[in-house]
Design a protein around this motif. Structure first.
Motif, PDB file in Angstrom:
ATOM      1  N   ASP A 120       0.818  -1.213   0.000  1.00  0.00           N
ATOM      2  CA  ASP A 120       0.000   0.000   0.000  1.00  0.00           C
ATOM      3  C   ASP A 120       0.853   1.266   0.000  1.00  0.00           C
ATOM      4  O   ASP A 120       1.986   1.267   0.482  1.00  0.00           O
ATOM      5  CB  ASP A 120      -0.929   0.023   1.215  1.00  0.00           C
ATOM      6  CG  ASP A 120      -1.992  -1.070   1.165  1.00  0.00           C
ATOM      7  OD1 ASP A 120      -1.950  -1.882   0.223  1.00  0.00           O
ATOM      8  OD2 ASP A 120      -2.845  -1.121   2.062  1.00  0.00           O
ATOM      9  N   GLY A 138      -5.185  -2.246   2.970  1.00  0.00           N
ATOM     10  CA  GLY A 138      -5.632  -1.376   4.050  1.00  0.00           C
ATOM     11  C   GLY A 138      -5.433  -1.996   5.419  1.00  0.00           C
ATOM     12  O   GLY A 138      -4.371  -2.515   5.745  1.00  0.00           O
ATOM     13  N   ASN A 155      -9.501  -4.819   5.667  1.00  0.00           N
ATOM     14  CA  ASN A 155     -10.951  -4.714   5.488  1.00  0.00           C
ATOM     15  C   ASN A 155     -11.351  -4.199   4.104  1.00  0.00           C
ATOM     16  O   ASN A 155     -12.415  -3.610   3.930  1.00  0.00           O
ATOM     17  CB  ASN A 155     -11.544  -3.808   6.572  1.00  0.00           C
ATOM     18  CG  ASN A 155     -10.801  -2.482   6.703  1.00  0.00           C
ATOM     19  OD1 ASN A 155     -10.011  -2.124   5.831  1.00  0.00           O
ATOM     20  ND2 ASN A 155     -11.042  -1.765   7.786  1.00  0.00           N
ATOM     21  N   THR A 156     -10.472  -4.407   3.106  1.00  0.00           N
ATOM     22  CA  THR A 156     -10.767  -4.010   1.727  1.00  0.00           C
ATOM     23  C   THR A 156     -11.266  -5.222   0.930  1.00  0.00           C
ATOM     24  O   THR A 156     -11.238  -6.353   1.420  1.00  0.00           O
ATOM     25  CB  THR A 156      -9.516  -3.439   1.050  1.00  0.00           C
ATOM     26  OG1 THR A 156      -8.528  -4.489   0.977  1.00  0.00           O
ATOM     27  CG2 THR A 156      -8.951  -2.266   1.840  1.00  0.00           C
ATOM     28  N   SER A 188      -8.482  -7.712   0.509  1.00  0.00           N
ATOM     29  CA  SER A 188      -8.282  -8.472   1.747  1.00  0.00           C
ATOM     30  C   SER A 188      -9.376  -9.521   1.912  1.00  0.00           C
ATOM     31  O   SER A 188      -9.108 -10.655   2.333  1.00  0.00           O
ATOM     32  CB  SER A 188      -8.274  -7.533   2.955  1.00  0.00           C
ATOM     33  OG  SER A 188      -7.180  -6.657   2.919  1.00  0.00           O
ATOM     34  N   LEU A 225     -15.824  -6.397   5.928  1.00  0.00           N
ATOM     35  CA  LEU A 225     -15.755  -5.640   4.678  1.00  0.00           C
ATOM     36  C   LEU A 225     -16.822  -4.555   4.635  1.00  0.00           C
ATOM     37  O   LEU A 225     -16.546  -3.404   4.263  1.00  0.00           O
ATOM     38  CB  LEU A 225     -15.922  -6.588   3.484  1.00  0.00           C
ATOM     39  CG  LEU A 225     -16.007  -5.926   2.102  1.00  0.00           C
ATOM     40  CD1 LEU A 225     -14.683  -5.258   1.749  1.00  0.00           C
ATOM     41  CD2 LEU A 225     -16.381  -6.976   1.042  1.00  0.00           C
ATOM     42  N   GLY A 267     -16.203  -2.076   7.827  1.00  0.00           N
ATOM     43  CA  GLY A 267     -14.883  -1.450   7.939  1.00  0.00           C
ATOM     44  C   GLY A 267     -14.228  -1.651   9.287  1.00  0.00           C
ATOM     45  O   GLY A 267     -13.280  -0.937   9.636  1.00  0.00           O
TER      46      GLY A 267
END
Length: 471
Positions: free
Chosen positions: A116, A124, A127-128, A131, A350, A353
């Protein structure tokens, strides 16, 4: 392949792997944020004594009742009845399942440090979408591995444990070299925190409890052990090795940089500390180790999570569907159930967040009651069998420690766990009806417990909406 058993070394590695997960890499910052060196040492002393006696409780129960398999659930059921057994199993299963979601989140957050940038966020905080996809792949690859047999999964875990423990010893060696007594002795009471040492000690308790979660790993898989005597020994060995690592890392860290500096670090704080000592390569080593560590722990905890509903279903506490083994002697339906719940939790991460810390708060609160019941059962069992005085003393001290962590955790955490226990009561009542049919009934003790939980649930809901920010 399916009937192979687990020896002492793999069992010990399972205990180590389940305890040494993600928490150890954030320990310096977590502890420095809430306590000075004086409170830290006192906190580790209390936790060390408590956890050693909790581990000895598993050891002695496995000697006094060697025929019992399943650990957390089975011991609570034998000691305090079907409902308390289920409550222990449900709490532990939620702790394990939510905890392993946290492992996946932090693993991909670690990957994000390599990929990143300010202009492009791929993983991130775990939590993306990237991911989520990566975590989902890991979930089902581990599912396939464990479905092929517990022994095979334990062997993979053994190799991974050696890989992840080595950098921890490396960190300790560098910390000894760079340790500065003047830095360590600076503000030992952490006056900047504006609270006394006893409050600081209390504030360390949930942190130290979380990093020791998994102490029961060998007992959960006791049915797969080559020798019953290996179960208790593996537990005690795992505790002693892990305790030595935790104390060394946190205490020595306060001699490298001031407490305030460590408290302000981003996690995994061990990476920042090793980077301070040896440069950028230190950060790379620790983060790489973190990723291996949490993925190995994910394997361990998935095995524990799938074992609990299976053991519960065999005694009527969980639905009958979980009482099934595949050709490799793996509780396959329970494994599927755990996998689907983990997948659902990943989806919630997800969509909401949420980060790793939020998952740990929920997970740790669920293990408080099960751990207390272990010490209480040994104390009761030792009196019933007129066991030697030191076994009775072990059960008593483990019980006192269990009550202490309930007190130290605070009312908010206890009420949070109640919110999650209530859905489990509904599952217990359904399972009891499924196994016993129209003849199923609850005794006076079980009715009393359900009424108490219902009242606490009302209080918890009221508290959640009026006073507490659960996020």
């Amino acid at each position: 392949m399916s009937n192979k058993k687990i020896g002492l070394l793999p069992l010990t590695a399972l205990v180590l792997s389940s305890m040494i997960g993600s928490g150890i890499f954030s320990l310096p910052q977590n502890m420095a944020q809430v306590a000075g060196s004086e409170a830290l040492i006192i906190g580790w002393t209390i936790t060390g004594v408590g956890i050693i006696f909790l581990g000895l409780s598993f050891f002695f129960i496995s000697r006094l009742r060697p025929e019992l398999d399943g650990g957390i659930y089975t011991y609570a059921r034998e000691g305090f009845g079907e409902l308390m057994g289920f409550i222990s199993a449900w709490g532990y299963w939620l702790c394990a399942t939510i905890g392993i979601v946290g492992y996946l989140v932090v693993a991909f957050e670690g990957l994000g440090t390599f990929t990143d940038s300010e202009n492009m966020v791929i993983f991130g905080q775990g939590n993306t979408i990237a991911s989520f996809i990566g975590s989902s792949i890991v979930v089902w690859l581990v599912h396939i591995l464990i479905a092929k047999g517990i022994k095979e999964a334990a062997t993979v875990n053994l190799i991974a444990t050696f890989v992840k423990v080595f950098p921890l010893f490396l960190f300790i060696l560098f910390a000894l070299w760079f340790f500065n007594p003047e830095t360590f002795n600076h503000d030992v009471k952490a006056t900047a925190l504006n609270n006394n040492v006893s409050d600081q000690v209390k504030n360390t308790m949930l942190i130290t409890l979380w990093v020791f979660s998994g102490v029961e790993g060998a007992v959960i898989l006791s049915a797969h052990a080559k020798k019953r005597t290996d179960v208790g020994l593996a537990t005690v060995l795992g505790i002693l090795i892990t305790l030595a690592l935790y104390v060394a890392i946190t205490v020595l860290s306060l001699g490298i940089l001031p407490r305030e500096t460590i408290a302000a670090m981003s996690n995994p704080s061990m990476a920042g500390l090793l980077e301070h000592m040896i440069g950028n390569s230190g950060k790379i080593i620790i983060i790489s180790c973190l990723i291996v560590s949490v993925l190995a722990s994910y394997i361990s905890w998935t095995m524990f999570s799938s074992e609990v509903p299976y053991r519960g279903s065999k005694n009527g506490a969980f639905p009958k569907i979980f009482d099934k083994l595949n050709e490799n002697n793996t509780p396959i339906n329970s494994l599927w159930f755990t996998g689907f719940v983990v997948q659902l939790c990943l989806l919630l991460v997800l969509l909401t967040g949420k980060s790793y810390n939020a998952l740990l708060l929920i997970s740790t609160s669920m293990i408080l009651v099960p751990y207390f019941l272990i010490g209480a059962y040994l104390f009761k069992l030792a009196i019933q069998q007129n066991a030697p005085w030191y076994i009775k003393l072990t059960g008593l001290i483990a019980s006192i420690y269990g009550l202490w962590i309930l007190y130290a955790a605070g009312l908010d955490y206890l009420l949070l766990s109640i919110l999650l226990y209530v859905p489990g009561i509904g599952l217990f009542l359904y399972s009891r009806y499924q196994h016993q049919g129209k003849n199923f009934n609850l005794n006076k003790w079980e009715k009393c417990v359900i009424v108490i939980i219902a009242l606490l649930f009302i209080w918890a809901v009221y508290n959640a909406f009026t006073n507490v920010d659960w996020t």
